[in-house]
Design an enzyme around this catalytic site. Structure first.
Site, PDB file in Angstrom:
ATOM      1  N   ASP A  40       0.820  -1.223   0.000  1.00 12.66           N
ATOM      2  CA  ASP A  40       0.000   0.000   0.000  1.00 12.66           C
ATOM      3  C   ASP A  40       0.853   1.273   0.000  1.00 12.66           C
ATOM      4  O   ASP A  40       0.656   2.170   0.850  1.00 12.66           O
ATOM      5  CB  ASP A  40      -0.926   0.019   1.224  1.00 12.66           C
ATOM      6  CG  ASP A  40      -1.724  -1.262   1.390  1.00 12.66           C
ATOM      7  OD1 ASP A  40      -2.128  -1.849   0.373  1.00 12.66           O
ATOM      8  OD2 ASP A  40      -1.966  -1.659   2.552  1.00 12.66           O
ATOM      9  N   GLU A  91     -11.331   0.060  -3.625  1.00 13.28           N
ATOM     10  CA  GLU A  91     -10.561   0.615  -2.491  1.00 13.28           C
ATOM     11  C   GLU A  91      -9.324   1.319  -3.028  1.00 13.28           C
ATOM     12  O   GLU A  91      -9.091   1.363  -4.238  1.00 13.28           O
ATOM     13  CB  GLU A  91     -10.157  -0.498  -1.522  1.00 13.28           C
ATOM     14  CG  GLU A  91      -9.208  -1.521  -2.122  1.00 13.28           C
ATOM     15  CD  GLU A  91      -8.884  -2.691  -1.182  1.00 13.28           C
ATOM     16  OE1 GLU A  91      -9.403  -2.737  -0.064  1.00 13.28           O
ATOM     17  OE2 GLU A  91      -8.101  -3.569  -1.605  1.00 13.28           O
TER      18      GLU A  91
HETATM   19  O1  FUB Z   1      -3.257  -3.607   3.413  1.00 16.67           O
HETATM   20  C1  FUB Z   1      -4.568  -3.799   3.892  1.00 16.67           C
HETATM   21  C2  FUB Z   1      -5.561  -3.450   2.847  1.00 16.67           C
HETATM   22  O2  FUB Z   1      -5.322  -4.251   1.685  1.00 16.67           O
HETATM   23  C3  FUB Z   1      -5.490  -2.040   2.328  1.00 16.67           C
HETATM   24  O3  FUB Z   1      -6.016  -1.093   3.200  1.00 16.67           O
HETATM   25  C4  FUB Z   1      -6.196  -2.219   1.039  1.00 16.67           C
HETATM   26  O4  FUB Z   1      -6.087  -1.137   0.176  1.00 16.67           O
HETATM   27  C5  FUB Z   1      -5.563  -3.488   0.513  1.00 16.67           C
HETATM   28  O5  FUB Z   1      -4.335  -3.238  -0.112  1.00 16.67           O
END
Ligand code: FUB
Length: 327
Positions: A19, A226
């Site tokens: 991320d 997301e």
């Molecule tokens: O790393 C945890 C979660 O997985 C992140 O918040 C999302 O964007 C995905 O990458």
């Protein structure tokens, strides 16, 4: 001395990182990643396998330079309101202060977004006693515009709980839209000058197709899932994000930072591992995509590694699609 970094290779190998939110601070590239732990967890659609406990800040003097790990910048134990799961963070600079924005579950298991501050881009960061009032869900990305106004973009489906906030309050049983119903967009709120509070109630960003119609929830190749990121290029705001279940990074553009955004196309085709998450940053005369995959761990979804490559625009401002394993 750490090894030189190379395009499309993990920028560090001694820890798992994911991320990546990359920014240019004090003339260097600083990367604010999640810190994946090398432990076994039950893997499910709720994201229980992403059970991270701290953040490390990384930096590179230049493309190709060794990547420096500045050590633990913030730990779960020091965040009074948080109970678990330090997910994708971001950082911003204003008021002679560096701000680290991060999601975590509160004591009731509800994802909220917190802030921590530091005099240095490398941290350590000192967390605020409580989460940002009115914040919810995951994946904060803060964009500071040329006029000094700052906006936070956030939200994620499934384990990120965005579906549960459709009415403005948390409903643990709420389901998301499906089929031809409009998909859920990320949320945006302008930040106050203190960078610690929202100036307005967060609202949904609309992502539409070329005809102005909302991207339907069933269109998993294009709908928002997301990991929002906003950058500006030639006067346009570019909102890029993960499509989750179809594992792509895609983007939409607007003349207004708060949308509506018009869908354009794919930035990155699927990586090894379920999640895909990124940032886009200009450094000197080039643009870079920071992303992650699970190649170093042999494909473990929750053991990811940050990588980078160059991002190129066509003359009309569209972004050239990148194949992570052939570019
Ligand atoms: O790393 C945890 C979660 O997985 C992140 O918040 C999302 O964007 C995905 O990458």
């Amino acid at each position: 001395m750490a090894d030189a970094t190379k395009r499309n290779e993990p920028i560090v190998k001694h820890i798992y990182t994911a991320d990546p939110s990359a920014h240019v601070f004090e003339g260097k590239i600083y990367i604010y990643p999640s810190h994946d732990l090398d432990h076994e967890q039950v893997s499910n659609d709720n994201g229980d396998q992403y059970d991270m406990e701290d953040y490390h800040v990384l930096s590179m003097e230049d493309e190709g330079a060794p990547c420096v790990d500045h050590g633990e910048a913030l730990h779960l134990r020091d965040i009074p309101w948080a109970s678990q799961q330090l997910w994708a963070p971001d950082a911003a600079y204003k008021n002679n202060t560096y701000y680290l924005f991060f999601p975590a579950r509160d004591k009731d298991g509800i994802f909220r977004i917190g802030v921590a501050t530091s005099a240095s881009p490398a941290g350590p960061f000192d967390p605020q006693p409580d989460y940002i009032p009115g914040s919810f869900s995951i994946d904060p990305a803060v964009f500071v515009d040329d006029d000094g106004r700052s906006y936070m973009y956030f939200g994620g489906l499934w384990g990120g709980q965005l579906e549960k906030w459709q009415t403005g309050t948390f409903n643990p049983d709420a389901k998301g839209p499906s089929g031809n119903e409009p998909s859920l967009g990320p949320r945006v709120a302008e930040l106050n000058d203190d960078m610690l509070t929202f100036k307005e109630t967060p609202f949904e960003i609309s992502i539409v197709d070329g005809n102005g119609d909302p991207i339907p929830a069933g269109d998993e190749e294009r709908r928002y899932f997301e990991g929002p990121w906003v950058h500006k290029y030639n006067g346009y705001y570019y909102l890029s994000y993960s499509t989750g279940s179809t594992h792509k990074l895609v983007y939409a553009i607007s003349k207004n930072p708060q949308g509506p955004y018009v869908y354009q196309g794919t930035i990155l085709t699927p990586v090894i591992g379920w999640t895909t998450h990124h940032s886009i940053v200009q450094f000197k005369d080039k643009w870079y995509l920071f992303y992650h995959d699970s190649s170093l761990s042999g494909g473990a979804d929750n053991k990811r590694s940050v990588k980078y490559t160059e991002l190129k625009y066509n003359e009309d401002g569209t972004i050239q699609t990148i194949d992570p394993y052939n570019n």
